[in-house]
Design an enzyme around this catalytic site. Structure first.
Site, short mmCIF file in Angstrom:
data_model
loop_
_atom_site.label_atom_id
_atom_site.label_comp_id
_atom_site.label_asym_id
_atom_site.label_seq_id
_atom_site.Cartn_x
_atom_site.Cartn_y
_atom_site.Cartn_z
N HIS A 169 46.78 37.11 41.82
CA HIS A 169 47.57 36.76 43.01
C HIS A 169 48.91 36.20 42.52
O HIS A 169 48.94 35.48 41.51
CB HIS A 169 46.88 35.64 43.82
CG HIS A 169 45.91 36.09 44.86
ND1 HIS A 169 44.81 35.32 45.21
CD2 HIS A 169 45.87 37.18 45.67
CE1 HIS A 169 44.13 35.94 46.17
NE2 HIS A 169 44.76 37.07 46.47
N CYS A 265 45.94 27.56 46.24
CA CYS A 265 44.99 28.43 46.94
C CYS A 265 44.30 27.71 48.09
O CYS A 265 43.94 28.31 49.09
CB CYS A 265 43.92 28.93 45.99
SG CYS A 265 44.54 29.90 44.61
N1 ARG Z 1 37.82 33.78 44.58
C1 ARG Z 1 39.02 33.97 45.32
C2 ARG Z 1 39.47 35.41 45.21
O1 ARG Z 1 39.35 35.96 44.14
C3 ARG Z 1 40.09 33.05 44.87
C4 ARG Z 1 41.30 33.08 45.71
C5 ARG Z 1 42.35 32.16 45.22
N2 ARG Z 1 43.40 32.04 46.14
C6 ARG Z 1 44.68 32.18 45.84
N3 ARG Z 1 45.56 31.93 46.76
N4 ARG Z 1 45.06 32.63 44.67
O2 ARG Z 1 39.91 36.00 46.15
#
Ligand code: ARG
Length: 277
Positions: A169, A265
């Site tokens: 991300h 996150c």
């Molecule tokens: N386990 C989640 C995923 O892989 C983590 C998300 C983390 N969020 C973020 N904004 N990077 O989607």
């Protein structure tokens, strides 16, 4: 002297948080999460925001959606306009309608709400600066969603390609420090050569993170223009932020790192419509 501005955030308690599946390299369902510690860390983050004078709104967690604690992925709110999310992985698909329902039924002041056509994981892949909407692609959000966001928000979108699966991300590799002056920090190693060149051109004074600081999710940070909440392990970034006049606030988010998430996150920013609009 850096001036903080009061923010409005949305967070979702980790009542159902666990690592039950693996959709990024951080997630190993064999490594258990400590639910009590996760709650403690999450409440500490929430209380720090409140202690700094920010508003934290709460989204009710939904059973069976363990990643819903990562509220930043549920919608992007800019100028009071809400662009819903559409998740890349079926495991998280149910989070999107829960967020939309909150904006429609529970929250005041959001009239313009769009259910997206293309895959976008919201603030996971969208970062808002004064001049731009920075948008990540490569692992989760579709490039088509970048056009959709530009049209919806009327802000120029800068597409950036992520190339390292650990930084799946945009918000794992880049954070906005000052959204009035276009100041950011990022880890160049997470981006394609072309995207690195774009970032260097747009943000020549950016704070560049080391591989070590990136690896402890140090870029998954939230700034109010002065206070920068970031994972406690990111010692290099904390020192560099202090040199630039920011107030680094290290927080322990170890349980959430097991799912590939940290401070940012867990935090969606609700950006209001400009005064007089
Ligand atoms: N386990 C989640 C995923 O892989 C983590 C998300 C983390 N969020 C973020 N904004 N990077 O989607």
């Amino acid at each position: 002297m850096r001036i903080p501005t009061p923010r409005r955030y949305l967070m979702c308690p980790p009542a159902h948080f666990e690592v039950a599946y693996s959709i990024n390299p951080w997630m190993d369902p064999r490594k258990p999460v400590d639910p009590a510690l996760a709650l403690f860390q999450w409440e500490d983050l929430r209380d720090r925001y409140r202690g700094l004078g920010h508003t934290v709104e709460i989204l009710d967690p939904v059973p069976g959606l363990p990643d819903m604690v990562f509220a930043a992925n549920g919608a992007t709110v800019v100028d009071g306009r809400v662009l819903g999310a559409r998740f890349a992985n079926p495991e998280r698909a149910g989070e999107a309608p829960a967020h939309l329902a909150w904006f429609r039924e529970r929250a005041a002041g959001f009239a313009d709400i769009r259910e997206p056509e293309h895959v976008n994981e919201a603030e996971g892949d969208f970062a808002v600066t004064a001049g731009w909407l920075l948008a990540g692609q490569g692992f989760r959000s579709s490039p088509l969603a970048h056009d959709e966001a530009q049209e919806f928000f009327g802000r120029p979108v800068i597409s950036l390609e992520l190339t390292d699966p650990r930084y799946y991300h945009l918000d794992t590799a880049l954070a906005v420090l000052d959204d009035t002056a276009d100041e950011i920090m990022y880890y160049p190693g997470a981006f394609s050569p072309g995207s690195r060149a774009v970032l260097a051109r747009l943000f020549p004074d950016a704070l560049l993170a080391t591989a070590e600081d990136a690896a402890v999710l140090g870029l998954n940070a939230v700034s109010d223009g002065r206070n920068v909440l970031l994972p406690r392990g990111a010692a290099g970034l904390a020192a560099a932020l202090r040199d630039r006049g920011y107030e680094p606030v290290g927080v322990d988010m170890s349980e959430f790192h097991k799912a590939g998430g940290s401070v940012k996150c867990c935090t969606m920013e609700l950006r209001p419509a400009p005064a007089g609009a």
